[in-house]
Design an enzyme around this catalytic site. Structure first.
Site, PDB file in Angstrom:
ATOM      1  N   GLU A 106      61.286  51.793  54.421  1.00 37.37           N
ATOM      2  CA  GLU A 106      60.987  53.116  53.874  1.00 37.37           C
ATOM      3  C   GLU A 106      59.352  52.921  53.142  1.00 37.37           C
ATOM      4  O   GLU A 106      59.432  53.834  52.433  1.00 37.37           O
ATOM      5  CB  GLU A 106      61.811  53.335  52.591  1.00 37.37           C
ATOM      6  CG  GLU A 106      62.094  52.310  51.460  1.00 37.37           C
ATOM      7  CD  GLU A 106      62.924  52.647  50.678  1.00 37.37           C
ATOM      8  OE1 GLU A 106      62.480  53.733  50.048  1.00 37.37           O
ATOM      9  OE2 GLU A 106      63.902  52.215  50.388  1.00 37.37           O
ATOM     10  N   CYS A 138      66.913  52.727  51.621  1.00 31.94           N
ATOM     11  CA  CYS A 138      67.272  51.374  51.772  1.00 31.94           C
ATOM     12  C   CYS A 138      68.487  51.391  52.830  1.00 31.94           C
ATOM     13  O   CYS A 138      68.609  50.158  53.252  1.00 31.94           O
ATOM     14  CB  CYS A 138      67.940  50.728  50.712  1.00 31.94           C
ATOM     15  SG  CYS A 138      66.773  50.619  49.251  1.00 31.94           S
ATOM     16  N   THR A 181      62.756  45.944  38.853  1.00 33.16           N
ATOM     17  CA  THR A 181      63.491  45.926  39.838  1.00 33.16           C
ATOM     18  C   THR A 181      62.667  46.104  41.142  1.00 33.16           C
ATOM     19  O   THR A 181      63.100  46.681  42.117  1.00 33.16           O
ATOM     20  CB  THR A 181      64.683  47.000  39.857  1.00 33.16           C
ATOM     21  OG1 THR A 181      63.919  48.126  39.623  1.00 33.16           O
ATOM     22  CG2 THR A 181      65.418  47.000  38.666  1.00 33.16           C
ATOM     23  N   SER A 231      70.955  57.224  39.722  1.00 36.37           N
ATOM     24  CA  SER A 231      71.099  56.807  40.823  1.00 36.37           C
ATOM     25  C   SER A 231      72.066  55.683  40.912  1.00 36.37           C
ATOM     26  O   SER A 231      72.758  55.324  41.914  1.00 36.37           O
ATOM     27  CB  SER A 231      69.571  55.719  41.372  1.00 36.37           C
ATOM     28  OG  SER A 231      69.512  54.613  40.440  1.00 36.37           O
ATOM     29  N   HIS A 265      74.517  46.255  48.990  1.00 38.09           N
ATOM     30  CA  HIS A 265      73.025  46.432  48.824  1.00 38.09           C
ATOM     31  C   HIS A 265      72.705  45.946  47.285  1.00 38.09           C
ATOM     32  O   HIS A 265      73.416  46.176  46.442  1.00 38.09           O
ATOM     33  CB  HIS A 265      72.667  47.855  48.946  1.00 38.09           C
ATOM     34  CG  HIS A 265      71.435  48.428  48.398  1.00 38.09           C
ATOM     35  ND1 HIS A 265      70.180  47.644  48.769  1.00 38.09           N
ATOM     36  CD2 HIS A 265      71.057  49.242  47.464  1.00 38.09           C
ATOM     37  CE1 HIS A 265      69.360  48.232  48.339  1.00 38.09           C
ATOM     38  NE2 HIS A 265      69.600  49.230  47.695  1.00 38.09           N
ATOM     39  N   LYS A 274      78.587  45.732  39.766  1.00 32.81           N
ATOM     40  CA  LYS A 274      79.335  47.435  39.153  1.00 32.81           C
ATOM     41  C   LYS A 274      79.881  47.657  40.211  1.00 32.81           C
ATOM     42  O   LYS A 274      80.798  48.514  40.339  1.00 32.81           O
ATOM     43  CB  LYS A 274      78.208  48.216  38.670  1.00 32.81           C
ATOM     44  CG  LYS A 274      77.602  47.909  37.382  1.00 32.81           C
ATOM     45  CD  LYS A 274      76.123  49.053  37.197  1.00 32.81           C
ATOM     46  CE  LYS A 274      75.432  48.732  36.063  1.00 32.81           C
ATOM     47  NZ  LYS A 274      76.038  48.954  34.691  1.00 32.81           N
ATOM     48  N   SER A 343      69.161  55.428  49.048  1.00 32.33           N
ATOM     49  CA  SER A 343      69.208  56.785  48.387  1.00 32.33           C
ATOM     50  C   SER A 343      69.075  58.108  49.008  1.00 32.33           C
ATOM     51  O   SER A 343      68.490  57.875  50.206  1.00 32.33           O
ATOM     52  CB  SER A 343      67.938  56.601  47.079  1.00 32.33           C
ATOM     53  OG  SER A 343      68.513  55.585  46.214  1.00 32.33           O
TER      54      SER A 343
HETATM   55  P1  HMG Z   1      67.103  50.593  31.725  1.00 33.42           P
HETATM   56  O1  HMG Z   1      67.664  51.899  31.114  1.00 33.42           O
HETATM   57  O2  HMG Z   1      65.684  50.209  31.314  1.00 33.42           O
HETATM   58  O3  HMG Z   1      67.994  49.416  31.362  1.00 33.42           O
HETATM   59  O4  HMG Z   1      66.914  50.210  33.333  1.00 33.42           O
HETATM   60  P2  HMG Z   1      69.809  49.534  30.579  1.00 33.42           P
HETATM   61  O5  HMG Z   1      69.108  49.852  29.384  1.00 33.42           O
HETATM   62  O6  HMG Z   1      70.495  50.353  31.359  1.00 33.42           O
HETATM   63  O7  HMG Z   1      70.095  47.944  30.514  1.00 33.42           O
HETATM   64  C1  HMG Z   1      70.325  47.424  31.825  1.00 33.42           C
HETATM   65  C2  HMG Z   1      71.482  46.357  31.574  1.00 33.42           C
HETATM   66  O8  HMG Z   1      70.991  45.238  30.844  1.00 33.42           O
HETATM   67  C3  HMG Z   1      72.583  46.971  30.874  1.00 33.42           C
HETATM   68  O9  HMG Z   1      73.769  46.441  31.406  1.00 33.42           O
HETATM   69  C4  HMG Z   1      72.416  46.434  29.263  1.00 33.42           C
HETATM   70  O10 HMG Z   1      73.398  46.506  28.655  1.00 33.42           O
HETATM   71  C5  HMG Z   1      71.675  45.027  29.886  1.00 33.42           C
HETATM   72  P3  HMG Z   1      74.884  47.382  31.802  1.00 33.42           P
HETATM   73  O11 HMG Z   1      75.335  48.065  30.756  1.00 33.42           O
HETATM   74  O12 HMG Z   1      74.452  48.144  33.061  1.00 33.42           O
HETATM   75  O13 HMG Z   1      76.025  46.451  32.460  1.00 33.42           O
HETATM   76  N1  HMG Z   1      71.140  44.581  28.592  1.00 33.42           N
HETATM   77  C6  HMG Z   1      71.137  43.286  28.255  1.00 33.42           C
HETATM   78  N2  HMG Z   1      71.759  42.153  28.674  1.00 33.42           N
HETATM   79  C7  HMG Z   1      71.587  41.116  27.935  1.00 33.42           C
HETATM   80  N3  HMG Z   1      70.598  40.885  27.075  1.00 33.42           N
HETATM   81  C8  HMG Z   1      69.866  41.977  26.586  1.00 33.42           C
HETATM   82  C9  HMG Z   1      70.136  43.309  27.106  1.00 33.42           C
HETATM   83  N4  HMG Z   1      69.552  44.399  26.960  1.00 33.42           N
HETATM   84  C10 HMG Z   1      70.398  45.247  27.574  1.00 33.42           C
HETATM   85  N5  HMG Z   1      69.234  41.758  25.356  1.00 33.42           N
HETATM   86  C11 HMG Z   1      67.709  50.913  35.488  1.00 33.42           C
HETATM   87  C12 HMG Z   1      67.936  50.090  34.083  1.00 33.42           C
HETATM   88  C13 HMG Z   1      68.689  50.360  36.653  1.00 33.42           C
HETATM   89  C14 HMG Z   1      68.122  52.480  35.197  1.00 33.42           C
HETATM   90  C15 HMG Z   1      66.034  50.670  35.959  1.00 33.42           C
HETATM   91  O14 HMG Z   1      65.895  49.276  36.300  1.00 33.42           O
HETATM   92  C16 HMG Z   1      65.662  51.414  37.061  1.00 33.42           C
HETATM   93  O15 HMG Z   1      65.696  52.646  37.099  1.00 33.42           O
HETATM   94  N6  HMG Z   1      65.686  50.858  38.253  1.00 33.42           N
HETATM   95  C17 HMG Z   1      65.526  51.539  39.464  1.00 33.42           C
HETATM   96  C18 HMG Z   1      66.740  52.141  40.108  1.00 33.42           C
HETATM   97  C19 HMG Z   1      67.650  51.226  40.737  1.00 33.42           C
HETATM   98  O16 HMG Z   1      67.662  50.296  41.099  1.00 33.42           O
HETATM   99  N7  HMG Z   1      68.861  51.962  41.029  1.00 33.42           N
HETATM  100  C20 HMG Z   1      70.092  51.349  41.694  1.00 33.42           C
HETATM  101  C21 HMG Z   1      70.723  52.238  42.346  1.00 33.42           C
HETATM  102  S1  HMG Z   1      69.941  53.296  43.714  1.00 33.42           S
HETATM  103  C22 HMG Z   1      69.707  52.209  44.766  1.00 33.42           C
HETATM  104  O17 HMG Z   1      70.238  50.912  44.903  1.00 33.42           O
HETATM  105  C23 HMG Z   1      68.619  52.578  45.780  1.00 33.42           C
HETATM  106  C24 HMG Z   1      67.217  51.913  45.779  1.00 33.42           C
HETATM  107  O18 HMG Z   1      67.533  50.498  46.204  1.00 33.42           O
HETATM  108  C25 HMG Z   1      66.503  52.630  46.644  1.00 33.42           C
HETATM  109  C26 HMG Z   1      66.651  52.923  48.123  1.00 33.42           C
HETATM  110  O19 HMG Z   1      67.626  53.214  48.355  1.00 33.42           O
HETATM  111  O20 HMG Z   1      65.624  53.104  48.889  1.00 33.42           O
HETATM  112  C27 HMG Z   1      66.872  51.843  44.478  1.00 33.42           C
END
Ligand code: HMG
Length: 432
Positions: A106, A138, A181, A231, A265, A274, A343
């Site tokens: 991609e 992906c 990420t 996402s 993935h 999850k 996605s």
């Molecule tokens: P965020 O909002 O900054 O993070 O971004 P958060 O507040 O959701 O925290 C993440 C986790 O860390 C949470 O765990 C927190 O509790 C934990 P969860 O509740 O989810 O189990 N946390 C801590 N743990 C330990 N010690 C601490 C602490 N503080 C917090 N001190 C987000 C997270 C994933 C949204 C961001 O990184 C993002 O936007 N990433 C990109 C999108 C992504 O990867 N999406 C995944 C699904 S879509 C997909 O897989 C397709 C893709 O690969 C693209 C394609 O297909 O081409 C992305």
């Protein structure tokens, strides 16, 4: 007088009797795998220190400890060539055996010319070869893999193998939620009859698709845009849908049919956790049983991805390689599940069985060598690379004589290299 070309083709066709064979009686799957990563990586603890968040958020919260960062002479083409060369050399296979070459990506380098054409030329694949690129975020690598399985099952392969390469550089904007990420890398797979790593189950996948705006990258952007928390929901909904269809097609009647491991993935490790929790819920397991099942059935597949980050199309297959690298011996003959998500969105749940030869083949190939050859980048080095890569596609190649194939022999390292563009805006590569 015999026509040598015609008799070779006829004998290849007669060897596999394609149209009369029963596809379900044949073994088709992944014969060998290899991966490539850029030279540099950033420790997530270093990123956390600069961004002012606890390192535990990235390392435990997301499940990532290091992310690969591409240098100015590395791109999805060089990563693809690197992975494919390691694959062919390590598995003792010749480019002459390839009749289909698909690159899933991609992060293509051209709106028209596919990475597969560069790969075809740089690897010296036969001219009698079907070559193209697949895109669906992906999911693009899985689209290529499933196409290869169907190509073999239909008889079109006539005894030849398919080369499937998933290659990407995952970029989000600096200082965005997606930044920890990111990642970069390629996974190459040889797909054939009588494979040595995994027999895949052809025609028994569960699929799910929907039109959602969870993650996108407009044509004029290098960094992806994402509705991060949405996402995650889209991924889990797609898993539920694909798994439901897979379960309907694959009733679990026998202990030997149980999925003992599942690779997902992996945009980041916690996402796979999850996903597994969602599947356990569908299967009726309570939370404690789901946690234990995660440690046993998923965690080994996340060890390599946690050191590389999201490599988009290759992420599921790096997880499979991680699983096989750590446990192929004990998994011989056992059934494993595979979940691919792209996605936009498209998803597929499918399965396969680990071959008894897999452990010996992978240890002979030394598949994790690319991780040992990396250099840790400082935060300023990472930031400079990320800022500079916006210009990489328009960078003039170095002097023409440097880019000439002969001059490439003087390069200090044995890696494919991207120089930049020539005056006609063609990308220039060299491979030693
Ligand atoms: P965020 O909002 O900054 O993070 O971004 P958060 O507040 O959701 O925290 C993440 C986790 O860390 C949470 O765990 C927190 O509790 C934990 P969860 O509740 O989810 O189990 N946390 C801590 N743990 C330990 N010690 C601490 C602490 N503080 C917090 N001190 C987000 C997270 C994933 C949204 C961001 O990184 C993002 O936007 N990433 C990109 C999108 C992504 O990867 N999406 C995944 C699904 S879509 C997909 O897989 C397709 C893709 O690969 C693209 C394609 O297909 O081409 C992305």
């Amino acid at each position: 007088m015999t026509n040598p070309t015609r008799s070779a083709a006829q004998s290849a066709a007669s060897q596999s009797s394609p149209l009369s064979a029963d596809p379900s009686a044949r073994r088709i799957g992944i014969d060998a795998m290899a991966f490539a990563v850029p030279r540099g990586y950033l420790a997530l603890a270093d990123l956390a220190a600069v961004r002012g968040v606890p390192a535990a958020k990235y390392e435990q919260g997301l499940g990532v400890t290091q992310m690969a960062v591409a240098g100015p002479d590395e791109d999805p083409v060089t990563l693809a060539v690197d992975a494919a060369r390691q694959l062919l050399t390590g598995a003792g296979r010749s480019p002459a055996e390839i009749g289909l070459c698909i690159v899933g990506t991609e992060t293509a380098v051209d709106h028209s010319k596919p990475i597969a054409s560069y790969l075809h030329g740089l690897l010296g694949l036969p001219s009698a070869c079907r070559v193209f690129e697949t895109k669906h975020a992906c999911f693009g690598g899985t689209a290529g893999l499933q196409n290869a399985l169907d190509w073999i099952a239909s008889g079109s392969a006539r005894g030849r193998a398919a080369l499937i390469v998933c290659t990407d550089i995952a970029r989000y904007s600096l200082n965005s939620a997606g930044e920890p990420t990111q990642g970069a890398g390629a996974v190459a797979m040889l797909v054939s009859e009588n494979p040595r790593l995994v027999d895949l189950e052809v025609g028994r996948s569960g699929c799910f698709s929907a039109n959602v705006h969870d993650f996108w990258r407009p044509l004029y952007r290098k960094d992806a845009l994402v509705d991060g928390h949405f996402s995650v929901q889209c991924y889990l909904d797609a898993l539920s849908g694909a798994y439901a269809e897979w379960r309907a097609l694959n009733p679990d009647t026998d202990e030997a049919d149980r999925l003992v491991r599942t690779c997902y993935h992996v945009p980041y490790g916690k996402m796979a956790k999850k996903a597994h929790a969602r599947r356990c819920q569908i299967d009726g397991l309570d939370e404690a049983a789901a946690d234990a099942s995660y440690e046993r059935e998923v965690e080994p597949s996340l060890r390599l991805p946690s050191q590389v980050g999201n490599i988009y199309t290759g992420s599921l297959y790096l997880a499979l390689l991680s699983l096989l690298h750590h446990q192929a011996g004990e998994l011989a003959g056992k059934r494993v599940g595979l979940f691919s998500y792209g996605s936009g969105c498209a998803a597929e749940f499918f399965a396969g069985r680990v071959r008894p030869e897999a452990a010996a083949l992978l240890s002979a190939m030394d598949v994790t060598a690319p991780l040992r050859l990396r250099q840790r980048l400082s935060f300023p080095e990472y930031e400079a690379l990320r800022t500079g890569d916006a210009q990489a596609d328009q960078r003039p190649a170095e002097a023409a004589e440097t880019a000439a194939p002969g001059a490439a022999l003087k390069l200090p390292e044995l890696r494919p290299r991207y120089f930049g563009i020539d005056p006609q805006e063609r990308r220039i590569y060299a491979v030693q």
